[in-house]
Design a protein around this motif. Structure first.
Motif, PDB file in Angstrom:
ATOM      1  N   UNK A   1       0.848  -1.194   0.000  1.00 47.94           N
ATOM      2  CA  UNK A   1       0.000   0.000   0.000  1.00 47.94           C
ATOM      3  C   UNK A   1       0.871   1.227   0.000  1.00 47.94           C
ATOM      4  N   UNK A   2       0.417   2.228  -0.638  1.00 48.95           N
ATOM      5  CA  UNK A   2       1.288   3.383  -0.780  1.00 48.95           C
ATOM      6  C   UNK A   2       0.955   4.494   0.175  1.00 48.95           C
ATOM      7  N   UNK A   3      -0.290   4.700   0.485  1.00 48.24           N
ATOM      8  CA  UNK A   3      -0.620   5.795   1.379  1.00 48.24           C
ATOM      9  C   UNK A   3      -2.027   5.611   1.893  1.00 48.24           C
ATOM     10  N   UNK A   4      -2.297   6.339   2.979  1.00 50.86           N
ATOM     11  CA  UNK A   4      -3.640   6.268   3.511  1.00 50.86           C
ATOM     12  C   UNK A   4      -4.643   6.717   2.485  1.00 50.86           C
ATOM     13  N   UNK A   5      -4.271   7.759   1.770  1.00 54.53           N
ATOM     14  CA  UNK A   5      -5.183   8.302   0.771  1.00 54.53           C
ATOM     15  C   UNK A   5      -5.596   7.206  -0.189  1.00 54.53           C
ATOM     16  N   UNK A   7      -5.377   4.087   0.355  1.00 58.29           N
ATOM     17  CA  UNK A   7      -6.106   3.050   1.071  1.00 58.29           C
ATOM     18  C   UNK A   7      -7.557   3.453   1.263  1.00 58.29           C
ATOM     19  N   UNK A   8      -7.753   4.724   1.655  1.00 63.05           N
ATOM     20  CA  UNK A   8      -9.107   5.199   1.893  1.00 63.05           C
ATOM     21  C   UNK A   8      -9.913   5.085   0.620  1.00 63.05           C
ATOM     22  N   UNK A  11     -10.782   1.474  -0.461  1.00 61.85           N
ATOM     23  CA  UNK A  11     -11.632   0.641   0.365  1.00 61.85           C
ATOM     24  C   UNK A  11     -12.981   0.299  -0.286  1.00 61.85           C
TER      25      UNK A  11
ATOM     26  N   UNK B   4      -2.953  13.905   4.994  1.00 58.05           N
ATOM     27  CA  UNK B   4      -3.085  12.485   5.286  1.00 58.05           C
ATOM     28  C   UNK B   4      -2.921  11.624   4.090  1.00 58.05           C
ATOM     29  N   UNK B   5      -3.147  12.207   2.919  1.00 56.48           N
ATOM     30  CA  UNK B   5      -2.979  11.404   1.746  1.00 56.48           C
ATOM     31  C   UNK B   5      -1.579  10.819   1.703  1.00 56.48           C
ATOM     32  N   UNK B   7       0.172   9.874   4.259  1.00 56.35           N
ATOM     33  CA  UNK B   7       0.555   9.041   5.388  1.00 56.35           C
ATOM     34  C   UNK B   7       0.603   7.574   5.063  1.00 56.35           C
ATOM     35  N   UNK B   8       1.536   6.910   5.638  1.00 58.42           N
ATOM     36  CA  UNK B   8       1.570   5.463   5.483  1.00 58.42           C
ATOM     37  C   UNK B   8       2.500   4.901   6.537  1.00 58.42           C
ATOM     38  N   UNK B 129     -17.726   3.733   8.698  1.00 57.84           N
ATOM     39  CA  UNK B 129     -16.282   3.653   8.863  1.00 57.84           C
ATOM     40  C   UNK B 129     -15.559   4.900   8.355  1.00 57.84           C
ATOM     41  N   UNK B 130     -15.778   5.265   7.114  1.00 59.45           N
ATOM     42  CA  UNK B 130     -15.052   6.408   6.563  1.00 59.45           C
ATOM     43  C   UNK B 130     -15.472   7.726   7.198  1.00 59.45           C
ATOM     44  N   UNK B 185      -3.731   3.758  11.704  1.00 56.84           N
ATOM     45  CA  UNK B 185      -4.672   3.016  10.878  1.00 56.84           C
ATOM     46  C   UNK B 185      -3.998   2.261   9.730  1.00 56.84           C
TER      47      UNK B 185
END
Lengths: 332, 301
Positions: A1-5, A7-8, A11, B4-5, B7-8, B129-130, B185
């Protein structure tokens, strides 16, 4: 996975919509994400159990105070007795026409602009230097980061001593070089105070920029450098045309963090100048703290808080829309 | 939204000290090495960065009279009295204790509540969730300064926690939660699904899986967010400034007040400040990898 973005965003595609999967979970216990035999209600209970402590804390100490600040801003209230003197928007009117507050906004924005104009090129230069294979690089990296770890207050107190008029080290050094320091000292001269605060802030926060840029530079594959080298590019050409463009996302995110930090500036100013001389260094945060705690003008402080939040929010939003969106788009 | 984009989770592979592709380069060509110019610049940077810190440390070994006579001089003779006075000052140890206890409580609450909240946000499928995650993301946009005056009223009057450790630690933990959840997360999302499924087949409950499988596996992430929360609390000024007085003050407050109260005693102020720096510096050196990778992980694209 590369980033939360990522991932979000991924989903909903990876799993069916929330509602559907809840039902699936109940009917087919083997569906991933739910233990066998767990019912919908049990799952809800578990979620509630897990999330409650965090949400309670946030509700009590983040949401509630922010909401109260908004409420407070519509009343004239000195901090005691019932809050019943509703004045509508008059506090906002007063804050927005107060030249001290307007100057404070200008000071915050000046620091935002200066930080990006000065710390970005300086940080890039240092990062590019430190990315070379020089001796003692690890140690150098640690040293550059030291000021960032110190409390703003502690750094501020040391600099306050350094900047003392007449007896401080900075004036001593400048005098030996042949520069005459201002009579009132750097922090005591209204025209110089904000710049001086900015210099100290740069000392304190440049290390963070360097560190983040270094991380970005290390993400540039060696092959690219080698290819450029083979094509006969000089070291500087390689940095400018190969490394810098790839640093884009890191730079944009750093600039965002720097902007938000500059808008909230309080500690350093409070220690170095207390907002003075003659309000030359007030920021929105020092303004609202002194209105609230020293003068007991809670309504004014509330209105100033709301303005601070709106300014920060609008700038964050604009930045997100105008600048950061490119990165998110790039990642797709 | 916002940062946040980027973040990992940061694994050790991302550690800045183990850069990828450390393939040996042919002959240390000018490409990666350093000439005299580079070393000169590096030296200047070191001097400018460490100068103020060293000045403070050395200044603490001088007398006020020495400092006035020659601001740029070295200690001559070395005076240890300033440091002795700080170390034997019970106030100093009181401030250090308050700083430590508040930072420990803040860190414990932020990490425990944070990982608990991050877990369902990462491993459950549910409709809210989101949106729920967005609550934490938005929390990042609320600076303490915006809420400070109502917080002051809430804690001192409504909760009666003014001038206590908990009164500072609870709001600090609350403000640390968004970062904690947002960093943790992705760590939790990255755990392989098979592990959980195997545990379920063995009859483990959700909570059992959380405690015995997820928690140990995200330990590095917990350390990172823990260190960030601890350092933020240790360095905090605004909230303690409004909430703590007298012998409940923390080190930053103590340093600031000492420097205004005894402004004539420059050497004493410098000694006090230098000693107050030590814990943060030691913690940083010990945890450097974690802090650095946490911060870098938060920004890397």
């Amino acid at each position: 996975m590369t980033s939360t973005g990522a991932a979000v965003a991924a989903t909903p595609a990876a799993a069916p919509t929330g509602g559907a999967s809840e039902d699936d979970g109940a009917r087919h216990p083997s569906v991933p994400g739910a233990p066998p035999g767990s019912s919908r209600w049990r799952q809800r209970l578990e979620i509630a159990l897990f999330v409650t402590p965090a949400l309670t804390l946030m509700a009590m100490f983040v949401v509630w105070p922010v909401v109260s600040a908004v409420r407070m801003s519509f009343f004239r209230w000195k901090g005691f007795g019932p809050m019943d003197d509703f004045v509508g928007l008059r506090n906002y009117e007063q804050v927005l026409t107060d030249t001290v507050f307007r100057d404070a906004v200008v000071h915050n924005l000046t620091i935002v602009g200066l930080s990006i104009a000065v710390q970005l090129p300086l940080g890039l230069l240092l990062a590019v230097l430190l990315n070379r294979r020089i001796r003692g690089r690890g140690l150098l990296r640690t040293i550059v980061f030291v000021p960032y770890v110190l409390a703003e207050v502690i750094a501020g107190v040391v600099w306050f001593q350094l900047l003392q008029p007449r007896s401080g080290l900075i004036e001593e050094i400048l005098t030996t070089v042949g520069i005459t320091p201002p009579d009132q000292g750097f922090l005591g001269t209204p025209d110089l105070a904000l710049w001086t605060v900015f210099v100290v802030l740069t000392w304190k926060y440049l290390g963070l920029a360097v560190l983040l840029f270094l991380a970005g530079l290390q993400g540039v594959p060696d092959e690219l450098y080698e290819a450029a080298q083979l094509d006969g590019a000089s070291w500087w050409q390689t940095q400018r045309s190969v490394a810098l463009p790839l640093l884009g996302p890191t730079i944009r995110t750093w600039a965002f963090l720097s902007m938000i930090g500059s808008l909230q500036l309080f500690d350093m100013v409070w220690i170095l100048t207390g907002g003075g001389p003659a309000n030359a260094t007030t920021t929105m945060a020092t303004y609202l703290v002194s209105q609230g705690t020293q003068r007991g003008n809670y309504g004014i402080a509330g209105a100033a808080s709301v303005v601070l939040f709106v300014v920060a929010f609008v700038m964050a939003l604009l930045y997100q829309v105008l600048v950061l969106r490119r990165d998110t788009a790039d990642q797709r | 939204m916002t940062t946040l984009q980027e973040m990992r989770p940061v694994s050790d592979a991302d550690d800045p000290r183990t850069p990828r592709g450390r393939a040996p380069r042919q002959r240390g060509s000018s490409f990666g090495g350093g000439g005299p110019l580079v070393y000169g610049l590096a030296l200047a940077v070191v001097a400018l960065t460490l100068g103020p810190v060293v000045y403070g440390a050395l200044g603490g070994f001088r007398s006020n009279e020495q400092l006035i006579r020659d601001p740029a001089g070295l200690p001559d003779p070395w005076v240890t009295g300033n440091y002795e006075r700080v170390v034997t000052n019970p106030d100093f140890w009181g401030y250090a204790l308050n700083s430590t206890v508040i930072a420990v409580i803040t860190t414990a609450i932020a990490v425990i509540a944070g990982v608990m909240a991050a877990y369902p946000l990462a491993r459950y499928q549910f409709r809210l969730r989101e949106p729920l995650f967005m609550v934490f993301v938005l929390g990042l946009l609320f600076p303490v300064a915006v809420a400070i005056i109502p917080l002051f009223i809430l804690i001192t009057r409504d909760l009666g926690l003014g001038n206590t450790w908990w009164g500072v630690a609870l709001p600090q933990a609350a403000f640390a939660l968004p970062t904690t959840v947002v960093i943790l997360r992705p760590f939790l999302m990255a755990l392989p699904r098979e592990l959980e499924e195997a545990a379920f087949i063995d009859g483990a409950s959700r909570i059992g899986v959380f405690r015995h499988i997820a928690l140990p596996l995200v330990a590095p992430g917990l350390v990172t967010v823990g260190v960030l929360a601890f350092v933020a609390s240790w360095n905090a000024y605004l909230l303690p400034l409004l909430l703590l007085q007298d012998d409940m003050r923390t080190l930053p407050l103590g340093v600031a007040d000492y420097s205004t109260q005894y402004s004539a005693d420059t050497a004493g102020v410098l000694a006090f400040t230098t000693i107050a720096m030590i814990p943060a510096l030691v913690l940083f050196l010990a945890m450097q990898r974690r802090i650095v990778s946490g911060l870098q992980g938060a920004v890397k694209g």
